[in-house]
Design an enzyme around this catalytic site. Structure first.
Site, mmCIF file in Angstrom:
data_model
loop_
_atom_site.group_PDB
_atom_site.id
_atom_site.type_symbol
_atom_site.label_atom_id
_atom_site.label_comp_id
_atom_site.label_asym_id
_atom_site.label_seq_id
_atom_site.Cartn_x
_atom_site.Cartn_y
_atom_site.Cartn_z
ATOM 1 N N GLU A 1 7.774 -19.230 -3.288
ATOM 2 C CA GLU A 1 8.647 -19.658 -4.888
ATOM 3 C C GLU A 1 8.426 -21.715 -4.308
ATOM 4 O O GLU A 1 7.913 -22.739 -5.067
ATOM 5 C CB GLU A 1 10.307 -19.282 -4.800
ATOM 6 N N GLU B 1 9.189 -9.195 -3.164
ATOM 7 C CA GLU B 1 10.170 -9.267 -3.185
ATOM 8 C C GLU B 1 11.400 -7.991 -3.747
ATOM 9 O O GLU B 1 11.419 -6.845 -2.713
ATOM 10 C CB GLU B 1 11.281 -9.774 -4.628
#
Length: 270
Positions: free
Chosen positions: A124, A144
């Site tokens: 990110e 994730e």
């Protein structure tokens, strides 16, 4: 926050500005593959805020300490992992992971120097950068789902805006790790270099940015960041502060004069 705690955070996130106006931000927690805990996240936010208020900074390079990782996301050993998914979601920083992945107020170009694993929140952070230079040993992924989590700090929403839909979904729905060359083919990575040549590759990009007028670079970044939701005609009509500064700047006059005099410009930066 105690002095001892502050000193530890400073050690774990180093911040330097050289005489050229090049800032280097290093997440320096190699013992946990540069995973970010709450204190590290808060310190990164302070750094980005200080850069926003410093007109002498012309470009930022963000990287990770050590040889193995750029950043592997949230520190799963920290107490934040004890929160439920809903608690985590409710406390998300509007600026995104590391204070960068969703930040819209930073008008200085950011280069991600990816020296190793860029996973989860680390990926990110990469998505919050403008230019991505990676070692050929680097690997990327929004992992994730493999631990029952979601890339809520910009990963899901940014990736589908940066690369083709099917390529993005191929990463998002599998949580797999992809090598740097694959991400370059997808269009997310600008250049892949041998690990030993990574610093030199990044510096080439830095020098090309420094060759441009600082006011022009700031205007470009601000115009792109703040108008992506508009049509091209609507975006052109926006009278953004950095744009107006650039149009009436000393840099603009210097650029024309240097061209006419057949010399390299000396940018006033205003």
């Amino acid at each position: 926050m105690s002095a001892t705690a502050t000193e530890q955070i400073v050690d774990e996130v180093t911040f330097d500005i050289d005489e050229r106006g090049v800032a280097t931000v290093t997440i320096n927690r190699p013992r946990v593959l540069n995973a970010v805990d709450r204190a590290t996240h808060d310190w990164l936010n302070e750094i980005w805020a200080s850069i926003e208020n410093n007109r002498d900074v012309r470009v930022v390079v963000i990287t990770g300490g050590g040889q193995k990782a750029f950043c592997v996301g949230a520190d799963m050993s920290a107490d934040a992992v004890d929160k439920t998914g809903l608690e985590y979601w409710a406390e998300l920083d509007p600026n995104g992971f590391g204070g960068l992945s969703l930040r819209t107020t930073l008008d200085v170009p950011v280069i991600a120097k990816v020296n190793g694993y860029a996973l989860g929140g680390g990926m990110e952070i990469v998505l919050g950068a403008d230019i991505v230079i990676a070692a050929d040993t680097a690997k990327f992924g929004l992992t994730e789902p493999r631990v029952g989590r979601l890339a809520l700090d910009g990963g899901i929403h940014q990736l589908v805006r940066r690369i083709p839909y099917t390529q993005a979904m191929g990463l998002l729905l599998t949580g797999r790790k992809a090598p740097a060359e694959e991400l370059q083919r997808m269009g997310l990575v600008n250049e892949v270099a041998a690990a030993a040549d990574l610093d030199a590759a990044v510096d080439r990009w830095v020098e090309q940015i420094l060759a441009c007028a600082p006011t022009s670079v700031r205007a470009v970044k601000q115009m792109v960041t703040r108008t992506t939701h508009l049509t091209a005609q609507e975006a052109r009509a926006m009278r953004l502060p950095a744009l107006m500064d650039a149009l009436d700047s000393e840099d603009s006059a210097e650029g024309v004069a240097a061209f006419q005099q057949k010399r390299q410009p000396v940018w006033p930066g205003r």
